[in-house]
Design a protein around this motif. Structure first.
Motif, PDB file in Angstrom:
ATOM      1  N   PRO A 186       0.847  -1.210   0.000  1.00 49.73           N
ATOM      2  CA  PRO A 186       0.000   0.000   0.000  1.00 49.73           C
ATOM      3  C   PRO A 186       0.873   1.246   0.000  1.00 49.73           C
ATOM      4  CG  PRO A 186      -0.603  -1.527   1.759  1.00 49.73           C
ATOM      5  CD  PRO A 186       0.702  -1.999   1.215  1.00 49.73           C
ATOM      6  N   GLU A 187       0.412   2.249  -0.675  1.00 50.97           N
ATOM      7  CA  GLU A 187       1.128   3.525  -0.708  1.00 50.97           C
ATOM      8  C   GLU A 187       1.383   4.011   0.718  1.00 50.97           C
ATOM      9  OE1 GLU A 187      -1.124   6.339  -2.936  1.00 50.97           O
ATOM     10  OE2 GLU A 187       0.579   7.665  -3.299  1.00 50.97           O
TER      11      GLU A 187
ATOM     12  N   PHE B  60      25.190  -3.881  -5.778  1.00 53.55           N
ATOM     13  CA  PHE B  60      24.373  -2.783  -6.275  1.00 53.55           C
ATOM     14  C   PHE B  60      22.903  -3.185  -6.269  1.00 53.55           C
ATOM     15  CE2 PHE B  60      28.128  -0.751  -8.072  1.00 53.55           C
ATOM     16  CZ  PHE B  60      28.940  -1.827  -8.431  1.00 53.55           C
ATOM     17  N   TRP B  61      22.048  -2.206  -6.147  1.00 55.66           N
ATOM     18  CA  TRP B  61      20.638  -2.360  -6.471  1.00 55.66           C
ATOM     19  C   TRP B  61      20.336  -1.480  -7.685  1.00 55.66           C
ATOM     20  CZ3 TRP B  61      17.503  -5.993  -4.761  1.00 55.66           C
ATOM     21  CH2 TRP B  61      17.714  -6.572  -3.504  1.00 55.66           C
ATOM     22  N   TYR B  62      19.712  -2.094  -8.694  1.00 55.50           N
ATOM     23  CA  TYR B  62      19.211  -1.358  -9.851  1.00 55.50           C
ATOM     24  C   TYR B  62      17.686  -1.502  -9.836  1.00 55.50           C
ATOM     25  CZ  TYR B  62      23.766  -0.973 -12.266  1.00 55.50           C
ATOM     26  OH  TYR B  62      25.067  -0.666 -12.622  1.00 55.50           O
ATOM     27  N   ARG B  63      16.990  -0.507 -10.379  1.00 57.31           N
ATOM     28  CA  ARG B  63      15.566  -0.674 -10.613  1.00 57.31           C
ATOM     29  C   ARG B  63      15.342  -0.707 -12.114  1.00 57.31           C
ATOM     30  NH1 ARG B  63      11.314   3.757  -9.173  1.00 57.31           N
ATOM     31  NH2 ARG B  63      10.232   2.823 -10.939  1.00 57.31           N
ATOM     32  N   GLN B  64      14.368  -1.495 -12.504  1.00 51.51           N
ATOM     33  CA  GLN B  64      14.044  -1.593 -13.925  1.00 51.51           C
ATOM     34  C   GLN B  64      12.541  -1.511 -14.086  1.00 51.51           C
ATOM     35  OE1 GLN B  64      15.451  -5.097 -16.089  1.00 51.51           O
ATOM     36  NE2 GLN B  64      15.506  -3.918 -17.997  1.00 51.51           N
TER      37      GLN B  64
ATOM     38  N   LEU C 175       3.762   5.491  -5.465  1.00 46.91           N
ATOM     39  CA  LEU C 175       3.307   4.745  -6.646  1.00 46.91           C
ATOM     40  C   LEU C 175       4.448   4.584  -7.651  1.00 46.91           C
ATOM     41  CD1 LEU C 175      -0.212   6.351  -7.200  1.00 46.91           C
ATOM     42  CD2 LEU C 175       0.300   4.162  -6.118  1.00 46.91           C
ATOM     43  N   SER C 176       5.304   5.596  -7.720  1.00 45.25           N
ATOM     44  CA  SER C 176       6.410   5.571  -8.682  1.00 45.25           C
ATOM     45  C   SER C 176       7.511   4.575  -8.312  1.00 45.25           C
ATOM     46  CB  SER C 176       7.018   6.967  -8.811  1.00 45.25           C
ATOM     47  OG  SER C 176       7.465   7.427  -7.548  1.00 45.25           O
TER      48      SER C 176
ATOM     49  N   VAL D 236       4.926  -3.767  -6.420  1.00 45.85           N
ATOM     50  CA  VAL D 236       3.757  -3.061  -6.935  1.00 45.85           C
ATOM     51  C   VAL D 236       3.181  -2.241  -5.791  1.00 45.85           C
ATOM     52  CG1 VAL D 236       1.478  -3.272  -7.979  1.00 45.85           C
ATOM     53  CG2 VAL D 236       3.286  -4.914  -8.567  1.00 45.85           C
ATOM     54  N   VAL D 237       3.229  -0.940  -5.920  1.00 47.60           N
ATOM     55  CA  VAL D 237       2.675  -0.051  -4.904  1.00 47.60           C
ATOM     56  C   VAL D 237       1.265   0.346  -5.335  1.00 47.60           C
ATOM     57  CG1 VAL D 237       2.977   2.094  -3.616  1.00 47.60           C
ATOM     58  CG2 VAL D 237       4.985   0.798  -4.373  1.00 47.60           C
ATOM     59  N   THR D 238       0.312   0.116  -4.444  1.00 47.19           N
ATOM     60  CA  THR D 238      -1.094   0.347  -4.781  1.00 47.19           C
ATOM     61  C   THR D 238      -1.648   1.543  -4.010  1.00 47.19           C
ATOM     62  OG1 THR D 238      -1.717  -1.243  -3.083  1.00 47.19           O
ATOM     63  CG2 THR D 238      -1.501  -2.058  -5.331  1.00 47.19           C
ATOM     64  N   PRO D 239      -2.579   2.276  -4.628  1.00 41.96           N
ATOM     65  CA  PRO D 239      -3.156   3.458  -3.955  1.00 41.96           C
ATOM     66  C   PRO D 239      -3.950   3.061  -2.702  1.00 41.96           C
ATOM     67  CG  PRO D 239      -3.702   3.431  -6.297  1.00 41.96           C
ATOM     68  CD  PRO D 239      -3.089   2.113  -5.987  1.00 41.96           C
TER      69      PRO D 239
END
Lengths: 111, 118
Positions: free
Chosen positions: A14-15, A34-38, A80-81, A108-111
């Motif tokens: 949840p957001e 390292f951490w990368y985001r894709q 959310l981003s 997955v971030v949800t509203p």
């Protein structure tokens, strides 16, 4: 056994909540992490390097546990981003310093 | 500025075509990489150039031919590809390969070329 292992998720968050996940690596000779985001259908983007003492960058905190050979990423106050796949990346420890990628953890971030 | 550019963004080619992918960086990096990424998989290293010389070829089929004309440019020449070669091709660069096991340069990725082989 994979060199770098991650829980594929998805982690549904949840957001505003906090989410944390780990990555384990098999090569004790690895020295760089390292951490990368894709994002979907985009290139990996460096999120942060991980240092022995742990490090923080805004809402993101990375920790390294050499004894147990795992790296963690914690995201506070999720936005959310932040929805993306997070790739754990470790150097191979060979003379060329090749990178080894985990398969990624989907958040997955949800509203 | 950590920008790596790649052209084209998308490419559709037949199995008999010859095409080239291009990558460019102006960060003064001396190591450049080609990766292949299939859907829902991590990037797989193909080639590494260090100081404009091919340092690593990860047993890539000869239908893929890399070229490094100068320190800022990296090409990947494609010929007689197969449909299974369809993937996202990523270029990356870093300051320079550290030839020890103790550390690895941070790599910065370009946006990739999405290749479809018919």
């Amino acid at each position: 056994r994979k060199e770098v292992e991650q829980d594929p998720g998805p982690f549904n968050v949840p957001e505003g909540a906090t989410v944390a996940f780990n990555c384990t690596y098999s090569n004790s000779a690895s020295q760089s992490f390292f951490w990368y985001r894709q994002d979907c259908r985009k290139e990996p983007k460096l999120l942060m390097s991980v240092y022995s003492s742990g490090n923080e960058d805004g809402r993101f905190t990375a920790q390294l546990n050499r004894a147990s050979q795992y790296i963690s990423l914690l995201i506070r106050d999720s936005k959310l981003s932040d929805s993306a796949t997070y790739l754990c990346v470790v150097n191979s420890g060979d003379s060329w310093g090749k990178l080894q990628f985990g398969a990624g953890t989907q958040v997955v971030v949800t509203p | 500025d950590t920008e790596v550019t790649q052209t084209p963004k998308h490419l559709v080619m037949g199995m008999t075509n010859k095409k080239s992918l291009k990558c460019e960086q102006h960060m003064g990096h001396r190591a450049m990489y080609w990766y292949k990424q299939k859907a829902k998989k991590p990037p797989e290293l193909m080639f590494v150039y260090s100081y404009e010389k091919l340092s690593i070829n990860e047993s890539v089929p000869s239908r893929f031919s890399p070229e490094c004309p100068n320190s800022s440019l990296l090409n990947l020449h494609l010929h007689a590809l197969q449909p299974e070669d369809s993937a996202l091709y990523l270029c990356a660069s870093s300051h320079g390969i550290v030839l020890t096991a103790s550390s690895t340069d941070t790599q910065y990725f370009g946006p990739g070329t999405r290749l479809t082989v018919l």
